[in-house]
Scaffold this active site. Structure first.
Site, PDB file in Angstrom:
ATOM      1  N   GLU A  57     -10.285   4.897   6.800  1.00 45.34           N
ATOM      2  CA  GLU A  57     -11.053   5.368   5.765  1.00 45.34           C
ATOM      3  C   GLU A  57     -12.373   5.595   6.181  1.00 45.34           C
ATOM      4  O   GLU A  57     -13.014   4.842   6.755  1.00 45.34           O
ATOM      5  CB  GLU A  57     -11.121   4.931   4.398  1.00 45.34           C
ATOM      6  CG  GLU A  57      -9.515   4.600   3.615  1.00 45.34           C
ATOM      7  CD  GLU A  57     -10.041   3.991   2.365  1.00 45.34           C
ATOM      8  OE1 GLU A  57     -10.946   4.070   1.670  1.00 45.34           O
ATOM      9  OE2 GLU A  57      -8.928   3.722   1.849  1.00 45.34           O
ATOM     10  N   GLU A 111      -7.957  -2.973   1.592  1.00 44.91           N
ATOM     11  CA  GLU A 111      -9.050  -3.473   1.055  1.00 44.91           C
ATOM     12  C   GLU A 111      -8.787  -4.895   0.139  1.00 44.91           C
ATOM     13  O   GLU A 111      -9.121  -4.698  -1.070  1.00 44.91           O
ATOM     14  CB  GLU A 111      -9.986  -2.821   0.417  1.00 44.91           C
ATOM     15  CG  GLU A 111     -10.316  -1.256   1.342  1.00 44.91           C
ATOM     16  CD  GLU A 111     -11.028  -0.195   0.531  1.00 44.91           C
ATOM     17  OE1 GLU A 111     -11.257  -0.742  -0.508  1.00 44.91           O
ATOM     18  OE2 GLU A 111     -11.640   0.655   1.395  1.00 44.91           O
TER      19      GLU A 111
HETATM   20  O1  IFM Z   1     -11.511   5.550  -3.263  1.00 46.75           O
HETATM   21  C1  IFM Z   1     -11.792   4.313  -2.598  1.00 46.75           C
HETATM   22  C2  IFM Z   1     -10.397   3.956  -2.025  1.00 46.75           C
HETATM   23  O2  IFM Z   1      -9.390   3.724  -2.964  1.00 46.75           O
HETATM   24  C3  IFM Z   1     -10.627   2.661  -1.054  1.00 46.75           C
HETATM   25  N1  IFM Z   1     -11.593   2.690  -0.308  1.00 46.75           N
HETATM   26  C4  IFM Z   1     -13.013   3.281  -0.726  1.00 46.75           C
HETATM   27  C5  IFM Z   1     -12.687   4.586  -1.594  1.00 46.75           C
HETATM   28  C6  IFM Z   1     -13.974   5.259  -1.957  1.00 46.75           C
HETATM   29  O3  IFM Z   1     -14.705   4.020  -3.049  1.00 46.75           O
END
Ligand code: IFM
Length: 454
Positions: A355, A170
């Site tokens: 994710e 990200e």
């Molecule tokens: O916890 C974060 C993660 O580190 C990166 N993506 C989003 C998650 C939730 O906010």
């Protein structure tokens, strides 16, 4: 019509996983030679984190990793995504390597291999060594070169036992929250700077891919290389030309800003047109360096962007509710997003959903955590994902975020994303109902895959 209650079967080769990141779970922030990162500095600065907490101890995974791998195995998953703390293996981000740091990850990788769990490693999940921040951090072009050195060293040491390596997690967050609004480390609020930072992050990605390719070729390794981007569809709140234009701008500056350089070797014009570019410097060969072929794209999807130009802005209705982060639960956005990526990028490699998950205000009652909303969240997103696959998008795996409740950045420990509940006083881990559901869902998928083969 697709029935969201019907049974779905994913391809038999599908990867099922859970994900974490170093700073959010490891703790042991000053042990065995680890150097400080920008998140150590940031969390130790007053008023940056909602509950005043730090990642000094977090889930103490550094000392609980054996138990944590046992839990991962008990969930039936065949993959684990985690990140390496750069300052644990190279305390300053340049100069000497820290053997103790590498030993920790070597032991973890061996244990995962013993359990037949594929390792999906991220090199950078926001925790820049403070030593590099002191030299200008991501505003300094040199940081991109240091990152490529670090990437090559990880590939050299572990290229024989990692399934995938993602350069960044990200980068939108590192640039827009670390710099744009300053809510994340290093906490510098300057939009023009954030644009330059995003360019250096992309450059470091491209340089790291080249450096790792050279190493992996020599090792005859089959490790796949890629990047993880957080993405969303941007939907106009109304049909007005203003809302529609604003939604396209949002998509251009957030999603296409990272996708286009990698897959089209240029920044999206629609975004450039509206950006403050007075601190934006791109060298001649940068776009070629960035646009290296990659083997996979990691997509993190949580919610959609709902875009309104009205004052006050229109809010989404949230038919399926909102998570504890206040994010709308909107599974159809995942299907829409994946189909749009497929339409717009002919060079798109296979995708992993690296994710997806939700924060909920989980409570232990009678020794149990009944997190029905989370189960429904995952179930609906898996249906949405299945829809995209049925329409031809090449998605090879799904990772739930997160394995454990953990340090949720500027929200501290107040937000719980885990399948596994963590009691931070005792470090006890308790499987939530969602963990049991996910475990059984995967078992059923594997059973269905086996009976198809027989
Ligand atoms: O916890 C974060 C993660 O580190 C990166 N993506 C989003 C998650 C939730 O906010």
């Amino acid at each position: 019509m697709h029935n969201k209650n019907s049974t779905i079967n994913f391809p038999s080769s599908f990867t099922w996983g859970v994900a974490t990141s170093a700073y959010q779970i490891e703790g042991a922030s000053a042990i065995d030679g680890r150097g400080p990162s920008i998140w150590d500095t940031f969390t130790h600065t007053p008023d940056k984190i909602i509950d005043g907490s730090t990642g000094d101890v977090a889930c103490d995974h550094y000392h609980h990793w054996v138990e944590d791998v046992e839990i991962i195995a008990a969930l039936n998953v065949n993959a684990y995504r985690f990140s390496i703390s750069w300052s644990r293996v190279q305390p300053l981000g340049y100069g000497p390597w820290n053997e103790k740091g590498f030993e920790f990850y070597a032991k973890l990788l061996d244990k995962l291999a013993e359990k037949n769990i594929a390792a999906h490693v991220t090199l950078y999940h926001w925790d820049l060594p403070q030593g590099l921040q002191d030299r200008g951090g991501w505003l300094n072009r040199e940081t991109a070169t240091r990152f490529a050195d670090y990437a090559a060293e990880v590939a050299r040491r572990f290229g024989d036992r990692i399934t995938t390596i993602a350069t960044h997690n990200e980068p939108w967050c590192s640039a827009n929250l670390g710099y744009g609004n300053g809510q994340f480390a290093p906490g510098i609020a300057d939009t023009a700077l954030s644009i330059q930072v995003s360019h250096h992050l992309l450059l470091s990605h491209g340089l790291a891919i080249q450096a790792m390719r050279a190493v992996l070729r020599n090792l005859n390794s089959s490790t796949k290389l890629g990047i993880v981007l957080n993405q969303w569809t941007a939907m106009p709140a109304t049909d007005s030309p203003q809302d529609r234009a604003e939604a396209e701008w949002e998509y251009a500056r957030s999603v296409q800003w990272y996708m286009d350089p990698i897959f089209k070797l240029k920044y999206p014009q629609k975004a450039l047109d509206r950006m403050d570019l007075n601190k934006f410097l791109v060298h001649e060969n940068d776009m070629n360096d960035i646009g290296q072929a990659i083997d996979f794209l990691g997509v993190n999807y949580y919610t959609r962007a709902y875009v309104s130009t009205e004052n006050p802005p229109k809010k989404p209705e949230g038919k399926l509710g909102f998570s504890d982060m206040g994010w709308e639960i909107y599974p159809d956005g995942l299907t829409d997003l994946l189909l749009r990526l497929q339409r717009e990028y002919p060079r798109l490699p296979p995708i992993y959903i690296t994710e997806n998950g939700m924060a909920a205000a989980d409570k232990i009652e009678g020794g149990k955590i009944s997190d029905e909303t989370r189960i429904e969240y995952v179930r609906l997103h898996l249906h949405a994902l299945h829809q995209a696959i049925a329409q031809g998008v090449d998605v090879q795996g799904y990772f739930y975020w997160s394995l454990l409740d953990n340090f949720e950045w500027n929200s501290g420990y107040a937000k719980r994303f885990g399948l596994v509940y963590v009691d931070y006083d005792t470090q006890e881990r308790i499987l939530k109902d969602s963990a049991l559901w996910y475990r059984d869902f995967i078992a059923a998928q594997m059973q269905a895959a086996r009976s198809k083969i027989q």
